[in-house]
Write a protein that holds these residues in place. Structure first.
Motif, PDB file in Angstrom:
ATOM      1  N   THR A   1       0.846  -1.183   0.000  1.00 42.64           N
ATOM      2  CA  THR A   1       0.000   0.000   0.000  1.00 42.64           C
ATOM      3  C   THR A   1       0.885   1.238   0.000  1.00 42.64           C
ATOM      4  O   THR A   1       2.069   1.182   0.374  1.00 42.64           O
ATOM      5  CB  THR A   1      -0.924   0.034   1.230  1.00 42.64           C
ATOM      6  N   VAL A   2       0.313   2.352  -0.411  1.00 39.16           N
ATOM      7  CA  VAL A   2       1.048   3.620  -0.494  1.00 39.16           C
ATOM      8  C   VAL A   2       0.337   4.653   0.362  1.00 39.16           C
ATOM      9  O   VAL A   2      -0.891   4.824   0.264  1.00 39.16           O
ATOM     10  CB  VAL A   2       1.140   4.110  -1.955  1.00 39.16           C
ATOM     11  N   HIS A   3       1.105   5.350   1.195  1.00 39.03           N
ATOM     12  CA  HIS A   3       0.546   6.350   2.095  1.00 39.03           C
ATOM     13  C   HIS A   3       1.019   7.745   1.677  1.00 39.03           C
ATOM     14  O   HIS A   3       1.934   7.897   0.855  1.00 39.03           O
ATOM     15  CB  HIS A   3       0.968   6.058   3.530  1.00 39.03           C
ATOM     16  N   GLU A   4       0.432   8.755   2.253  1.00 35.43           N
ATOM     17  CA  GLU A   4       0.768  10.139   1.906  1.00 35.43           C
ATOM     18  C   GLU A   4       2.252  10.428   2.104  1.00 35.43           C
ATOM     19  O   GLU A   4       2.874  11.142   1.331  1.00 35.43           O
ATOM     20  CB  GLU A   4      -0.084  11.107   2.735  1.00 35.43           C
ATOM     21  N   GLY A   5       2.813   9.869   3.169  1.00 35.79           N
ATOM     22  CA  GLY A   5       4.220  10.114   3.435  1.00 35.79           C
ATOM     23  C   GLY A   5       5.153   9.520   2.400  1.00 35.79           C
ATOM     24  O   GLY A   5       6.334   9.891   2.336  1.00 35.79           O
ATOM     25  N   ASP A   6       4.649   8.614   1.579  1.00 31.48           N
ATOM     26  CA  ASP A   6       5.482   7.974   0.562  1.00 31.48           C
ATOM     27  C   ASP A   6       5.631   8.823  -0.691  1.00 31.48           C
ATOM     28  O   ASP A   6       6.476   8.507  -1.538  1.00 31.48           O
ATOM     29  CB  ASP A   6       4.889   6.617   0.175  1.00 31.48           C
ATOM     30  N   VAL A   7       4.806   9.844  -0.849  1.00 30.97           N
ATOM     31  CA  VAL A   7       4.794  10.592  -2.108  1.00 30.97           C
ATOM     32  C   VAL A   7       5.206  12.049  -1.941  1.00 30.97           C
ATOM     33  O   VAL A   7       5.301  12.790  -2.916  1.00 30.97           O
ATOM     34  CB  VAL A   7       3.390  10.529  -2.766  1.00 30.97           C
ATOM     35  N   GLY A   8       5.477  12.473  -0.709  1.00 27.42           N
ATOM     36  CA  GLY A   8       5.782  13.876  -0.459  1.00 27.42           C
ATOM     37  C   GLY A   8       6.988  14.388  -1.216  1.00 27.42           C
ATOM     38  O   GLY A   8       6.969  15.502  -1.767  1.00 27.42           O
TER      39      GLY A   8
END
Length: 425
Positions: free
Chosen positions: A376-383
């Motif tokens: 899964t991908v969370h917001e912190g992974d794309v900042g």
């Protein structure tokens, strides 16, 4: 009956080069498949690691001009004068196409001087099998299409964490990956020993303390996917020892192992346009195949799945995460080079911004890629990807998170989420 040749991504590039250029040098580590790839295109083959061929060509390197082209010179670096001979032959008939193929698994000693070959001999790097070449699933997302803005982000894969761990351990060496587990482990161990005990000596390099070199190599492997400085790697190689190898000796280890393509560090990205400020120049540490790193650190499949494995720098995530990133890096470099793109990593000097992979094409467009050992991908992974897009604007062709999930899809914020198995050239 020999094993059937499986076409590689590099084959398309090689066919284009042969059709337009007189001489191509294929470079890469032993066992990546250079000989199989080049020999199937050759009319004449000379293997310089054969003593009789070596003696004959050492005495008369210009004799290669008389052979029927394409002429394949395997392990040419054993007779360095061959490079200059090929260059002179090409100069005499610069319009000839597909005349020479050279393959080498080691760079030359610094003391050996040859002409650069610029404009005459084009270099092509060959690496172990990328994940897309291993036949697990058919990729649905193309790196090339990401640059062109024409890629639909879709697809489904059965590959999960255990499958990626299996691929890490199997390796991308064509002749090794199909072996039974125990035999494959012995083959990988032998590969490493042969580099330390044989290949370096063949290059004229005397290793006075093979055990110390192997200890340094284990520490380097434990730094995989990180940017730990070389002093830290040296300390990790010799804990508690008062007679550590000198820094100059450790530097020579790194130089020699890079010249035989065992080490394949990922350079720091330095943008060719309006450079970003405060970027580090330190490379990320990688061996040519993460299976070798796994063998050197010595954690088997079960241990990897439960998080075992020491790192040189403890703030760089789990050991299996480092190996997964190394597998992704190896594969992305194969895909990028198929289209003439460059690959690096980004890290600001304070470490506040990091992006695992930056791929830049010849139009100076960029695809930023984060590698996550998660489904899964969370917001912190794309900042950090969004930060880079804000810096680059239209030059940012796409933002991608590569992970171990099941589905490829595009997030509402524009980031493409792509399981590693579904990404291809």
């Amino acid at each position: 009956m020999g094993q059937q040749y499986e076409r590689r991504i590099v084959d398309d590039t090689l066919d284009q080069l042969i059709a337009g250029l007189p001489a191509i040098a294929i470079e890469g580590a032993k066992a990546v498949g250079k000989t199989a790839t080049a020999s199937r295109r050759a009319q004449s083959t000379l293997s310089l690691d054969d003593p009789h061929t070596y003696d004959a060509i050492s005495a008369h390197p210009s004799a290669v001009a008389e052979l029927t082209p394409p002429v394949f010179l395997d392990e040419w670096q054993l007779v360095p004068e061959l490079w200059n001979s090929v260059r002179r032959i090409v100069d005499e008939d610069p319009m000839a196409r597909g005349r020479f193929l050279l393959a080498g698994s080691a760079g030359l000693q610094p003391s050996v001087r040859i002409h650069s070959g610029a404009g005459r001999i084009v270099r092509l790097v060959m690496r172990p099998l990328s994940l897309a070449e291993r036949g697990l699933v058919t990729p649905t997302v193309s790196l090339d299409a990401l640059f062109r803005g024409s890629q639909q982000i879709e697809g489904e894969t059965h590959c999960a964490l255990g499958d990626y761990v299996d691929e890490i351990l199997r390796s991308g060496f064509p002749g090794i990956r199909g072996l039974d587990d125990q035999v494959r482990n012995r083959a990988l161990d032998s590969y490493l020993e042969r580099v330390v005990d044989g290949d370096l000596e063949q290059m004229g390099i005397r290793v006075r303390r093979p055990g110390a070199l192997m200890a340094w190599l284990r520490a380097y492997a434990a730094a995989t996917s990180g940017t730990a400085d070389y002093a830290k790697i040296l300390n990790a190689a010799t804990p508690g020892e008062g007679d550590k190898p000198a820094k100059l000796t450790a530097d020579s280890y790194r130089e020699h192992l890079t010249r035989v393509f065992l080490l394949d560090p990922l350079p720091a990205w330095q943008p060719s346009f309006a450079p970003l400020k405060r970027l580090t120049h330190s490379p990320k540490h990688h061996l040519v195949d993460p299976a070798l790193a796994a063998r050197l650190v010595g954690v088997a499949r079960g241990g990897l799945l439960v998080g075992e494995g020491d790192r040189v720098a403890t703030d760089t995530g789990s050991w299996v995460g480092a190996l997964f990133e190394s597998l992704a890096t190896q594969s992305l470099r194969v895909y990028a080079e198929a289209h003439g793109s460059q690959t690096g990593h980004l890290r600001t000097s304070g470490g506040d911004r990091e992006i695992d992979l930056i791929v830049e094409d010849d139009q100076r467009r960029v695809v930023g890629i984060e590698v996550k050992l998660a489904d899964t991908v969370h917001e912190g992974d794309v900042g950090h990807l969004h930060w880079l897009k804000a810096q680059l604007g239209d030059r940012m062709a796409d933002m991608v998170v590569v992970n171990t999930g099941r589905f490829a899809y595009r997030r509402p914020d524009g980031v493409a989420v792509v399981p590693l198995a579904l990404l291809g050239p």
